[in-house]
Design an enzyme around this catalytic site. Sequence first.
Site, PDB file in Angstrom:
ATOM      1  NE  ARG A 226      -4.293  -1.501   0.115  1.00 20.63           N
ATOM      2  CZ  ARG A 226      -4.322  -2.435  -0.672  1.00 20.63           C
ATOM      3  NH1 ARG A 226      -3.522  -2.717  -1.647  1.00 20.63           N
ATOM      4  NH2 ARG A 226      -5.345  -3.387  -0.706  1.00 20.63           N
ATOM      5  CG  HIS A 274      -3.266  -0.468  -6.756  1.00 23.16           C
ATOM      6  ND1 HIS A 274      -3.761  -0.066  -5.792  1.00 23.16           N
ATOM      7  CD2 HIS A 274      -3.560  -1.788  -6.614  1.00 23.16           C
ATOM      8  CE1 HIS A 274      -4.047  -0.749  -4.626  1.00 23.16           C
ATOM      9  NE2 HIS A 274      -3.797  -1.878  -5.529  1.00 23.16           N
TER      10      HIS A 274
HETATM   11  P1  NAP Z   1      -1.790 -11.399   4.870  1.00 22.78           P
HETATM   12  O1  NAP Z   1      -1.981 -12.857   4.150  1.00 22.78           O
HETATM   13  O2  NAP Z   1      -3.010 -10.839   5.619  1.00 22.78           O
HETATM   14  O3  NAP Z   1      -0.404 -11.501   5.552  1.00 22.78           O
HETATM   15  C1  NAP Z   1       0.011 -10.291   6.229  1.00 22.78           C
HETATM   16  C2  NAP Z   1       1.370 -10.551   6.948  1.00 22.78           C
HETATM   17  O4  NAP Z   1       1.953  -9.265   7.447  1.00 22.78           O
HETATM   18  C3  NAP Z   1       1.333 -11.693   7.789  1.00 22.78           C
HETATM   19  O5  NAP Z   1       2.712 -12.499   7.581  1.00 22.78           O
HETATM   20  C4  NAP Z   1       1.462 -10.916   9.121  1.00 22.78           C
HETATM   21  O6  NAP Z   1       2.013 -11.539  10.270  1.00 22.78           O
HETATM   22  C5  NAP Z   1       2.331  -9.646   8.616  1.00 22.78           C
HETATM   23  N1  NAP Z   1       2.286  -8.506   9.402  1.00 22.78           N
HETATM   24  C6  NAP Z   1       1.082  -7.652   9.671  1.00 22.78           C
HETATM   25  N2  NAP Z   1       1.003  -6.811  10.551  1.00 22.78           N
HETATM   26  C7  NAP Z   1       2.416  -6.726  10.964  1.00 22.78           C
HETATM   27  C8  NAP Z   1       3.291  -6.181  11.872  1.00 22.78           C
HETATM   28  N3  NAP Z   1       2.658  -5.334  12.627  1.00 22.78           N
HETATM   29  N4  NAP Z   1       4.774  -6.842  12.094  1.00 22.78           N
HETATM   30  C9  NAP Z   1       5.050  -7.590  11.452  1.00 22.78           C
HETATM   31  N5  NAP Z   1       4.395  -8.441  10.404  1.00 22.78           N
HETATM   32  C10 NAP Z   1       3.194  -7.912  10.207  1.00 22.78           C
HETATM   33  O7  NAP Z   1      -1.667 -10.343   3.589  1.00 22.78           O
HETATM   34  P2  NAP Z   1      -1.581 -10.681   2.029  1.00 22.78           P
HETATM   35  O8  NAP Z   1      -2.871 -11.463   1.588  1.00 22.78           O
HETATM   36  O9  NAP Z   1      -0.105 -11.325   1.747  1.00 22.78           O
HETATM   37  O10 NAP Z   1      -1.584  -9.316   1.430  1.00 22.78           O
HETATM   38  C11 NAP Z   1      -0.683  -8.100   1.754  1.00 22.78           C
HETATM   39  C12 NAP Z   1      -1.175  -6.937   1.446  1.00 22.78           C
HETATM   40  O11 NAP Z   1      -0.734  -6.776   0.057  1.00 22.78           O
HETATM   41  C13 NAP Z   1      -2.477  -6.586   1.231  1.00 22.78           C
HETATM   42  O12 NAP Z   1      -2.914  -6.295   2.622  1.00 22.78           O
HETATM   43  C14 NAP Z   1      -2.573  -5.624   0.200  1.00 22.78           C
HETATM   44  O13 NAP Z   1      -2.433  -4.385   0.729  1.00 22.78           O
HETATM   45  C15 NAP Z   1      -1.543  -5.905  -0.633  1.00 22.78           C
HETATM   46  N6  NAP Z   1      -2.006  -6.387  -1.956  1.00 22.78           N
HETATM   47  C16 NAP Z   1      -1.542  -5.354  -2.925  1.00 22.78           C
HETATM   48  C17 NAP Z   1      -2.082  -5.902  -4.488  1.00 22.78           C
HETATM   49  C18 NAP Z   1      -1.667  -5.020  -5.576  1.00 22.78           C
HETATM   50  O14 NAP Z   1      -2.021  -5.285  -6.608  1.00 22.78           O
HETATM   51  N7  NAP Z   1      -0.699  -4.120  -5.355  1.00 22.78           N
HETATM   52  C19 NAP Z   1      -2.909  -7.043  -4.604  1.00 22.78           C
HETATM   53  C20 NAP Z   1      -3.211  -7.863  -3.306  1.00 22.78           C
HETATM   54  C21 NAP Z   1      -2.786  -7.334  -2.197  1.00 22.78           C
HETATM   55  P3  NAP Z   1       1.553 -12.891  11.012  1.00 22.78           P
HETATM   56  O15 NAP Z   1       1.635 -13.930   9.746  1.00 22.78           O
HETATM   57  O16 NAP Z   1       2.448 -13.297  12.035  1.00 22.78           O
HETATM   58  O17 NAP Z   1       0.204 -12.453  11.130  1.00 22.78           O
HETATM   59  C1  GLV Z   2      -5.287  -4.855  -4.286  1.00 22.99           C
HETATM   60  O1  GLV Z   2      -4.719  -4.173  -3.904  1.00 22.99           O
HETATM   61  C2  GLV Z   2      -5.883  -5.849  -3.216  1.00 22.99           C
HETATM   62  O2  GLV Z   2      -5.927  -5.731  -2.151  1.00 22.99           O
HETATM   63  O3  GLV Z   2      -6.430  -6.852  -3.690  1.00 22.99           O
END
Ligand code: NAP
Ligand code: GLV
Length: 311
Positions: A226, A274
């Site tokens: 983000r 994005h």
């Molecule tokens: P997720 O499965 O919820 O994983 C989040 C990770 O971050 C987990 O490993 C969590 O630790 C860690 N975390 C959260 N808060 C933390 C903190 N304070 N300190 C240390 N580690 C922390 O998320 P995801 O599905 O992988 O997605 C990540 C992000 O990618 C989304 O939230 C979104 O913003 C972004 N995204 C972007 C796009 C794009 O097109 N640009 C597309 C999709 C998603 P734990 O495992 O220990 O809980």
């Molecule tokens: C994209 O940014 C998503 O959160 O899927």
Amino acid sequence: MNILYITDTGRGIEHWRDEFAKADSSLTIYGLDDSYDPLEIDVVLAWKPPSGIFPTLKNLKLTHSLGMGVDHIIKCPDLLRDVPIARIIDTDMSVQMSEYSLYGTLTAFRKFHIYQKQQAQNEWRPRSRNFHEDFKIGILGLGELGSAVAASLYQNGFTNLRGWSKSQKSISGIQSFAGDENLEEFATGLDVLICLLPLTKETIHILNLDLFAKLNEGAYLINPARGEHLVEEDLITALDKGYLSGALLDVFTQEPLPEDHPFWQDSRIELTPHIAAETNPRTASEQVIQNIQRVKENLPALNLIDLSKEY
Ligand code: NAP
Ligand code: GLV
């Protein structure tokens, strides 16, 4: 079941309508411009929902993100906080994110960003090469996307991998660091830093000058998480000071990125609008429909987030 599609642009509803119609004719999906009875809405599908709508949905049973992230929903000031929030978790998006991160990593590893600058100066100058085993890559966030990216980098020969998360992980081939107290050790000496954290009160502005100063000199930043993870002025300072040699950014504090934003003209920054991992209704609709079915059967939806953690 009645579904309300709430997004900032209203675009894309026809694709969801097609997928829903193919799967279950009892599902009706309304856009904000359609005539609908707010008291009859069971499920919201949301991307950056504006305020003013949630309070009218007195019988809402589920708020479903149209993406993997949920920060865009949590920041809605009149969100119905007692209604569960689900998100999409789709292999198709993990694959897209892995491609995006591999592209950025290869750019840094093979110094393509440096050769691009040399080309602009008609400069023929081979640089010293990197070696996989010495090239340190750190991934902030080891959730759905971070762990998929780590696995794909490993498969592509990048074996010097670190991950940082809230809880300690045991993933083969990745050195795990957990918690704020281990962030500095995680970051020290990295050649590439990839951010795949959710945006929360704890992670906002985590990509700042202090962190960049810990990396290997001339490191490379990849941020497809983000925009608010990054302190934008600190990126410019870090590039000027040589802490970083380049950055690949997909997300920004303000989107679309304003036309006069300095990032557009900065040759050290490569940016995309994005698109790192886009939701594809063709692959994601199955789980959304399954969740709607579960709501109908009074079962908890899958892929729910914990609102107290914000992810
Ligand atoms: P997720 O499965 O919820 O994983 C989040 C990770 O971050 C987990 O490993 C969590 O630790 C860690 N975390 C959260 N808060 C933390 C903190 N304070 N300190 C240390 N580690 C922390 O998320 P995801 O599905 O992988 O997605 C990540 C992000 O990618 C989304 O939230 C979104 O913003 C972004 N995204 C972007 C796009 C794009 O097109 N640009 C597309 C999709 C998603 P734990 O495992 O220990 O809980
Ligand atoms: C994209 O940014 C998503 O959160 O899927």
